[in-house]
Scaffold this motif. Structure first.
Motif, PDB file in Angstrom:
ATOM      1  N   HIS A 104     -12.404   0.674  -1.625  1.00  0.00           N
ATOM      2  CA  HIS A 104     -11.267   1.491  -1.216  1.00  0.00           C
ATOM      3  C   HIS A 104     -10.961   2.609  -2.132  1.00  0.00           C
ATOM      4  N   THR A 106      -8.231   3.215  -3.505  1.00  0.00           N
ATOM      5  CA  THR A 106      -7.380   2.764  -4.464  1.00  0.00           C
ATOM      6  C   THR A 106      -8.207   2.912  -6.006  1.00  0.00           C
ATOM      7  N   ARG A 128     -18.016  -1.457   2.940  1.00  0.00           N
ATOM      8  CA  ARG A 128     -17.726  -3.067   2.854  1.00  0.00           C
ATOM      9  C   ARG A 128     -18.887  -3.390   3.696  1.00  0.00           C
ATOM     10  N   GLN A 142     -10.448   5.842   3.934  1.00  0.00           N
ATOM     11  CA  GLN A 142      -9.257   5.773   3.659  1.00  0.00           C
ATOM     12  C   GLN A 142      -8.585   6.990   2.916  1.00  0.00           C
ATOM     13  N   ASP A 144      -5.423   7.071   0.213  1.00  0.00           N
ATOM     14  CA  ASP A 144      -4.302   6.463  -0.601  1.00  0.00           C
ATOM     15  C   ASP A 144      -3.547   7.457  -1.142  1.00  0.00           C
ATOM     16  N   PHE A 195      -0.749  -7.799  -2.272  1.00  0.00           N
ATOM     17  CA  PHE A 195      -2.033  -7.011  -3.000  1.00  0.00           C
ATOM     18  C   PHE A 195      -2.014  -7.233  -4.451  1.00  0.00           C
ATOM     19  N   THR A 198       0.134  -4.243  -6.396  1.00  0.00           N
ATOM     20  CA  THR A 198       1.491  -3.799  -5.978  1.00  0.00           C
ATOM     21  C   THR A 198       2.431  -4.978  -5.945  1.00  0.00           C
ATOM     22  N   GLY A 217      -1.151  -0.422   4.318  1.00  0.00           N
ATOM     23  CA  GLY A 217      -0.969  -1.272   3.196  1.00  0.00           C
ATOM     24  C   GLY A 217      -0.054  -0.648   2.024  1.00  0.00           C
ATOM     25  N   CYS A 218       1.042  -1.121   1.490  1.00  0.00           N
ATOM     26  CA  CYS A 218       1.618  -0.215   0.404  1.00  0.00           C
ATOM     27  C   CYS A 218       2.329  -1.323  -0.655  1.00  0.00           C
ATOM     28  N   GLY A 219       2.864  -0.534  -1.481  1.00  0.00           N
ATOM     29  CA  GLY A 219       3.905  -1.430  -2.510  1.00  0.00           C
ATOM     30  C   GLY A 219       4.309  -0.456  -3.442  1.00  0.00           C
ATOM     31  N   ALA A 240       2.567   3.302  -4.214  1.00  0.00           N
ATOM     32  CA  ALA A 240       1.167   3.326  -3.719  1.00  0.00           C
ATOM     33  C   ALA A 240       1.244   3.036  -2.142  1.00  0.00           C
ATOM     34  N   PHE A 241       0.192   3.681  -1.506  1.00  0.00           N
ATOM     35  CA  PHE A 241      -0.180   3.007  -0.308  1.00  0.00           C
ATOM     36  C   PHE A 241      -1.777   3.317   0.134  1.00  0.00           C
ATOM     37  N   GLY A 242      -2.149   2.756   1.004  1.00  0.00           N
ATOM     38  CA  GLY A 242      -3.545   2.997   1.393  1.00  0.00           C
ATOM     39  C   GLY A 242      -3.577   2.795   3.091  1.00  0.00           C
TER      40      GLY A 242
HETATM   41  N1  PHE Z   1      -6.457  -0.931  -1.170  1.00  0.00           N
HETATM   42  C1  PHE Z   1      -5.826  -1.536  -0.014  1.00  0.00           C
HETATM   43  C2  PHE Z   1      -6.827  -2.080   0.964  1.00  0.00           C
HETATM   44  O1  PHE Z   1      -7.659  -1.421   1.041  1.00  0.00           O
HETATM   45  C3  PHE Z   1      -4.554  -0.834   0.677  1.00  0.00           C
HETATM   46  C4  PHE Z   1      -3.349  -0.292  -0.534  1.00  0.00           C
HETATM   47  C5  PHE Z   1      -3.470   0.559  -1.162  1.00  0.00           C
HETATM   48  C6  PHE Z   1      -2.579  -1.361  -0.699  1.00  0.00           C
HETATM   49  C7  PHE Z   1      -2.438   0.879  -2.285  1.00  0.00           C
HETATM   50  C8  PHE Z   1      -1.382  -1.076  -1.589  1.00  0.00           C
HETATM   51  C9  PHE Z   1      -1.183   0.050  -2.361  1.00  0.00           C
HETATM   52  O2  PHE Z   1      -6.267  -2.512   2.008  1.00  0.00           O
END
Ligand code: PHE
Length: 375
Positions: A104, A106, A128, A142, A144, A195, A198, A217-219, A240-242
């Motif tokens: 990811h 992230t 993956r 992705q 982020d 996650f 987060t 996804g985020c938090g 943070a989010f992805g």
């Molecule tokens: N890295 C997570 C994923 O691949 C997504 C995510 C990023 C969630 C940052 C929360 C914060 O699913």
């Protein structure tokens, strides 16, 4: 140190050892389709970046980090537990015990925050090991995003705590992104998620073509992570989010198969233009050809290794691999599996001989490398 995966592990089994990057995967590194103008992935990337920069010009944009990262960056820094399944070499591509292809984007969060960046977007290819069908491909993309806030930022918004302010800003910013892509009147909803990095965590879903679709996804970044990067967490809170870019692009452009993103065929590439949301027109669907394969599995066997091997042999000529039968022998307890491999090219007709040849190589290699007993 990395704990051994809980499921079987064997150095003789090439595909679950800490050196499982096949030539087909290696070929993808550096292709950078997400940086090519007028490519559907680039169109989405550019749109999200411009959406953020329009109202928040202090966001920094990163898109040239190499996908080879340390297990510290990909897992440890993000508080992913040592026994988390995603760490195993059956799910993740390893160069060696401490170095992986990022799973990811992230993976870049902590070093960028440490470098002093307070608001950024980071896009890249992620890897993956997974199943084979129209929406799964071992390489995808992705974006982020991170933003760090300081005590006092919440004052004008009338929100009591900084934590609550950050959560509201996160939701507002991401709703804006989704509306920029799916239209101002699109229906969206928030779900609580989990996650490791987060807390609280959420996922955003959008209602599209009669279905709720998860788009990101985020938090709120766990305070432990900010603390580890040197921040005083009584003063600072971050979000943070992805976002998965293929998933969005497949819906927006109506692209039916994830392999198409890798197509070099002009009949695909010429259909898209930056800033435009044109629907993909299928240029022709070539005939499919399926072959079944059945085998007894040894104890250290895992399905991802089989999928990987099929991809290594057939590349983008494989469309789906589905399990069609599975049973346990009552006396020996051995497990037998039957898979149906569907071969189809995106841009030409395959000959019978060509498919037979591919299937023959799959059978040979599966027996030798995964040590299964063909039936
Ligand atoms: N890295 C997570 C994923 O691949 C997504 C995510 C990023 C969630 C940052 C929360 C914060 O699913």
């Amino acid at each position: 140190g990395l704990t051994r995966p809980l499921l079987g592990f064997s150095w003789r089994n090439y595909s679950v050892k800490y050196d499982n990057i096949t030539p087909k995967i290696n070929e993808k590194i550096g292709r950078n389709i997400f940086l090519k103008p007028n490519h559907p992935i680039n169109i989405i990337k550019t749109l999200v970046e411009q959406h953020f920069l329009k109202s928040q010009p202090d966001f920094k944009v990163f898109d040239s980090f190499h996908p080879k990262v340390s297990t510290k960056q990909n897992f440890d820094d993000l508080l992913i537990p040592l026994d988390h399944v995603s760490r195993g070499p059956s799910d993740t591509y390893y160069y060696d015990e401490n170095t992986v292809l990022r799973t990811h984007t992230t993976a870049h969060q902590v070093h960028l925050i440490k470098d002093g960046h307070k608001a950024f977007l980071v896009t890249g290819d992620v890897y993956r090991r997974d199943e084979i069908d129209a929406t799964h491909y071992p390489v995808f993309h992705q974006m982020d995003g991170v933003k760090v806030f300081k005590q006092g930022d919440q004052k004008d918004s009338g929100t009591e705590t900084l934590e609550k302010h950050v959560e509201l800003e996160l939701k507002k910013d991401l709703e804006g992104v989704v509306r920029a892509i799916f239209g101002a009147d699109s229906q969206i909803r928030w779900n609580v998620e989990y996650f490791p990095f987060t807390d609280p965590s959420f996922e955003l879903e959008v209602y599209f073509n009669d279905h709720w679709m998860e788009v990101l996804g985020c938090g709120v970044i766990r305070s432990e992570i900010l603390k580890n990067t040197g921040y005083d967490t009584s003063e600072y809170v971050g979000y943070a989010f992805g976002i998965g870019l293929e998933r969005l692009a497949m819906k927006v452009f109506e692209i039916p198969d994830i392999r198409l993103f890798w197509s070099q065929d002009n009949r695909f590439l010429s259909q898209f233009k930056n800033g435009e949301f044109t629907k993909f027109k299928s240029y022709s669907k070539y005939p499919a050809c399926y072959k079944d394969i059945s085998f007894w599995t040894p104890s250290e066997y895992n399905d991802n290794s089989f999928y990987e091997l099929v991809r290594d042999v057939a590349g983008d000529l494989v469309e789906t691999v589905k399990i069609v039968d599975e049973f346990k022998h009552p006396k020996t307890q051995r497990v037998s599996k039957c898979f149906r491999i569907n071969y189809r090219s995106m841009d030409r007709s395959l000959s019978n001989e060509e498919v037979d040849q591919l299937q023959w190589v799959v059978r040979e290699r599966v027996a030798k490398e995964l040590m299964v007993e063909l039936r």
